[in-house]
Design a protein around this motif. Structure first.
Motif, PDB file in Angstrom:
ATOM      1  N   ARG A  38      -0.707  -0.152  -0.093  1.00  0.00           N
ATOM      2  CA  ARG A  38      -1.759   0.579   0.284  1.00  0.00           C
ATOM      3  C   ARG A  38      -2.556   1.327  -0.613  1.00  0.00           C
ATOM      4  O   ARG A  38      -3.831   1.365  -0.595  1.00  0.00           O
ATOM      5  CB  ARG A  38      -0.939   1.859   1.049  1.00  0.00           C
ATOM      6  N   GLU A  81       1.722  -2.813   9.013  1.00  0.00           N
ATOM      7  CA  GLU A  81       1.228  -2.565   7.610  1.00  0.00           C
ATOM      8  C   GLU A  81      -0.207  -3.074   7.429  1.00  0.00           C
ATOM      9  O   GLU A  81      -1.110  -2.677   7.246  1.00  0.00           O
ATOM     10  CB  GLU A  81       2.175  -3.181   6.883  1.00  0.00           C
ATOM     11  N   GLY A  84      -2.696  -0.926   9.407  1.00  0.00           N
ATOM     12  CA  GLY A  84      -3.046   0.143   8.730  1.00  0.00           C
ATOM     13  C   GLY A  84      -4.233  -0.318   7.513  1.00  0.00           C
ATOM     14  O   GLY A  84      -5.125   0.591   7.276  1.00  0.00           O
ATOM     15  N   LEU A  85      -3.776  -1.195   6.894  1.00  0.00           N
ATOM     16  CA  LEU A  85      -4.834  -1.768   5.627  1.00  0.00           C
ATOM     17  C   LEU A  85      -6.221  -1.948   6.475  1.00  0.00           C
ATOM     18  O   LEU A  85      -7.164  -1.635   5.748  1.00  0.00           O
ATOM     19  CB  LEU A  85      -4.329  -3.120   5.022  1.00  0.00           C
TER      20      LEU A  85
END
Lengths: 216, 284
Positions: A38, A81, A84-85
């Motif tokens: 992140r 994941e 989210g990125l």
């Protein structure tokens, strides 16, 4: 334009020593601690550079693809994941995620990202969304709408991966109708729709015939 | 003349403003994250706003020949709303981005315990990310608020040269410059600071570590106040080089400390026309 391959080009020849070290450490760190991506994913461009590697990839996109493929996650956890990125990514990060989708074992789980990009108005994201992942996973009706959107946004159809393979009678019909609309309005018909329409001669009505003859 | 506006909320401005700013010499801006007038009620509203500061607004600015960077933070006013506090947990992602050149605007509005907490935490994030901090000083009880802000900055351990305290006036400029921090001035049509008062401050306190901005937003404000201040400086006898220092080199030096100010440096005497200044609208 050459269609994009299913592997990302190796960014290493374009990296100097500090950038190589950064990328090696970043991928190792992500492999042991996936949440570290992140902070590392947004930082990749200023550490590795942004020069163009080939027609489809820049250095930062290839480096970011290396970070994504280092994630030790599968299935839904991987999709979360990556989502989210993308959700929190700037346009360069979002392009990198879209370009890397065919390298990741995501099944249909990344389709919402492709759809979000296709709804937007950033041409670079629309192009990046229409790569091999979209060719393999986007339903027919959405693929046709996406191609039509490219025509409206003036994205050359040569940039759409898999167009020849996925073009069908219905898409050709939609493009022929679009040509009819343009001609009725006294406007030009873009050249790049012609090969798609000509592949399905049955859709060419009399009123647009002249726009699709070989010499036009 | 080349101008860098180190604090302007372009999200609230029109394309006419971009055009007028370019014609006046503005070639780069920093847009700090702040409140939007209408209170936000969830963290997601902030993420959409941050995405706009990183995506749509730089794109829009580029159509008019202006380079756009931003600062990211939970602003002091909304730090008091428990519904907005979770934003602090996601700031890490945004502070890592290429066009983010500082943490901001942070600081005090009403000097509540919640604002204390948000200010301290975000100064810590600035240290962790190696970023400068843009600190707003309160409009009410300004001198006391500025003094308290300087105390918190000192306690945080951030280097003073990485901090600008903004919206200063005649009574707060001295203590800020003495602390080693940068002094920011927002030139407004009626409130905060005028260009003529600004000239007097520059005469009295010098031109080092001073930033001049328009802070133009959705309220009564003027995106050309940077240029008007430059003109007032020239009329008062400052030379071209000093104007270039205050309106261009100083903001470049301050935000350049982020290591992320990837700037095409215009020549000071560059032509003031720009082609292709139309926002492209998706045809679909």
């Amino acid at each position: 334009m050459v269609p994009p391959s299913l592997t990302a080009p190796d960014p290493h020849p374009a990296l100097d020593d500090p950038a190589r070290t950064w990328l090696a450490e970043a991928t190792a760190r992500i492999a042991s601690d996936p949440g570290a991506i992140r902070r590392l994913f947004p930082a990749a461009r200023r550490h590795c550079g942004r020069a163009r590697l080939d027609a489809h990839w820049t250095v930062d996109e290839a480096a970011r693809a290396a970070l994504l493929t280092a994630l030790p996650l599968r299935g839904r956890a991987l999709a979360d994941e990556v989502t989210g990125l993308y959700r929190h990514g700037d346009p360069a990060e979002q392009r990198a995620v879209l370009s890397a989708l065919p390298l990741l074992d995501l099944g249909d789980l990344a389709l919402p990202l492709v759809r979000e990009a296709l709804r937007g108005n950033d041409n670079s994201l629309i192009e990046a969304a229409l790569g091999p992942y979209a060719t393999d996973h986007l339903p027919d009706d959405e693929f046709r709408q996406a191609v039509l959107k490219c025509v409206f946004c003036e994205i050359p159809l040569g940039h759409v991966h898999g167009l020849t393979a996925r073009a069908d009678h219905e898409l050709a019909r939609m493009l022929a109708d679009f040509a009819h609309e343009r001609l009725a309005a006294g406007r030009d018909v873009p050249d790049d729709i012609r090969p798609v329409v000509r592949a399905f001669p049955g859709v060419i009505g009399e009123e647009v015939q002249h726009a699709f003859t070989e010499e036009s | 003349m080349r101008i860098f506006d180190p604090h302007i909320h372009m999200t609230s401005r029109t394309t006419d403003d971009y055009e007028a700013m370019y014609a006046a010499g503005v070639r780069a801006v920093v847009e700090p994250a702040f409140w939007l007038g209408q209170p936000r009620t969830s963290p997601e509203s902030f993420y959409d706003y941050f995405d706009g500061l990183l995506g749509w607004e730089p794109y829009r600015a580029a159509q008019f020949g202006i380079q756009h960077f931003c600062t990211i933070a939970l602003n002091p006013k909304e730090a008091n709303d428990p519904r907005c506090i979770p934003v602090l947990d996601e700031l890490d992602r945004y502070l890592a981005k290429d066009r983010v050149v500082a943490v901001g605007e942070i600081g005090y509005d009403s000097m509540t315990p919640e604002e204390d907490e948000a200010l301290a935490r975000q100064l810590q994030l600035a240290v962790e990310h190696g970023l400068p901090a843009l600190v707003h000083t309160p409009h009410r009880d300004k001198a006391a608020g500025t003094k308290r802000t300087l105390d918190v900055v000192r306690e945080s351990g951030i280097a003073p040269e990485l901090v600008v305290l903004d919206h200063l006036n005649e009574l707060t400029v001295g203590m800020v410059l003495d602390s080693g921090c940068w002094a920011g001035f927002s030139i407004y049509p009626r409130t905060k600071m005028s260009e003529d008062r600004m000239v007097e401050i520059l005469k009295g306190h010098g031109t080092e570590r001073v930033l001049v901005n328009s802070a133009a937003d959705w309220g009564r404000s003027d995106p050309l106040k940077t240029r008007r201040t430059a003109d007032a400086m020239l009329a008062a006898g400052f030379d071209d080089d000093t104007v270039d220092q205050v309106l261009w080199r100083s903001p470049v030096a301050f935000y350049g400390q982020s290591g992320r100010l990837e700037l095409d440096e215009p020549k000071p005497d560059e032509e003031t026309t720009f082609e292709g200044n139309s926002i492209r609208r998706g045809g679909a």
